[in-house]
Write a protein that holds these residues in place. Structure first.
Motif: not given
Length: 164
Positions: A95, A98, A102
């Motif tokens: 996570e 990720h 981004h």
């Protein structure tokens, strides 16, 4: 010695031996949890405590503190350290990776200061955490009650509260 300060050295220099509040400040500055901070981080941390800082300067100082290798960018491990300090949670590394991807808008595998500042501006809870850190550092060592009051007011953001 080797350019590093132990917790005891730090507390002695702050004239705060035995102070749990200043011990918490040391923990915040100890990026890798090895019980030492380098002098560069100490100086940045103390400059960070200046109460007359703009939000932009606070973000830059946080960025500098966590840029452990000093290359001017945040790698995944350095960014993860910021998230774990600012947004304590049980989020797993996939996570966080990720989120890193981004934030890394130009996809070069590292986060530049501009990318970091943009992300923090989009996530006010992170910005609030950074300001709480600054306030925790700001009171003088001779007034531990101010640190206690500040610590009680802090409500760290959770990673799940930030935009991805």
């Amino acid at each position: 010695k080797d350019g590093k300060l132990s917790r005891d050295d730090f507390l002695a220099g702050m004239e705060a031996s035995g102070s749990p509040q200043w011990s918490n400040v040391f923990d915040m500055l100890d990026e890798d949890g090895d019980g030492y901070i380098d002098f560069r981080v100490y100086l940045i941390g103390m400059a960070f405590a200046n109460t007359n800082l703009s939000s932009e300067t606070i973000f830059e100082r946080v960025y500098s503190i966590f840029d452990v290798d000093g290359d001017g960018y945040l790698n995944l491990n350095e960014f993860e350290a910021i998230l774990r300090k600012a947004c304590p949670s049980n989020e797993q590394s996939p996570e966080i990776k990720h989120i890193f991807e981004h934030v890394d808008t130009n996809k070069d595998g590292k986060i530049a200061l501009e990318e970091f500042v943009k992300y923090v501006r989009e996530n006010p809870k992170m910005a609030e955490s950074f300001d709480s850190w600054r306030r925790a550092l700001a009171p003088s060592a001779s007034d531990p009650t101010a640190l206690i009051t500040t610590a009680k007011k802090q409500t760290p953001a959770k990673a799940s509260d930030t935009k991805r």
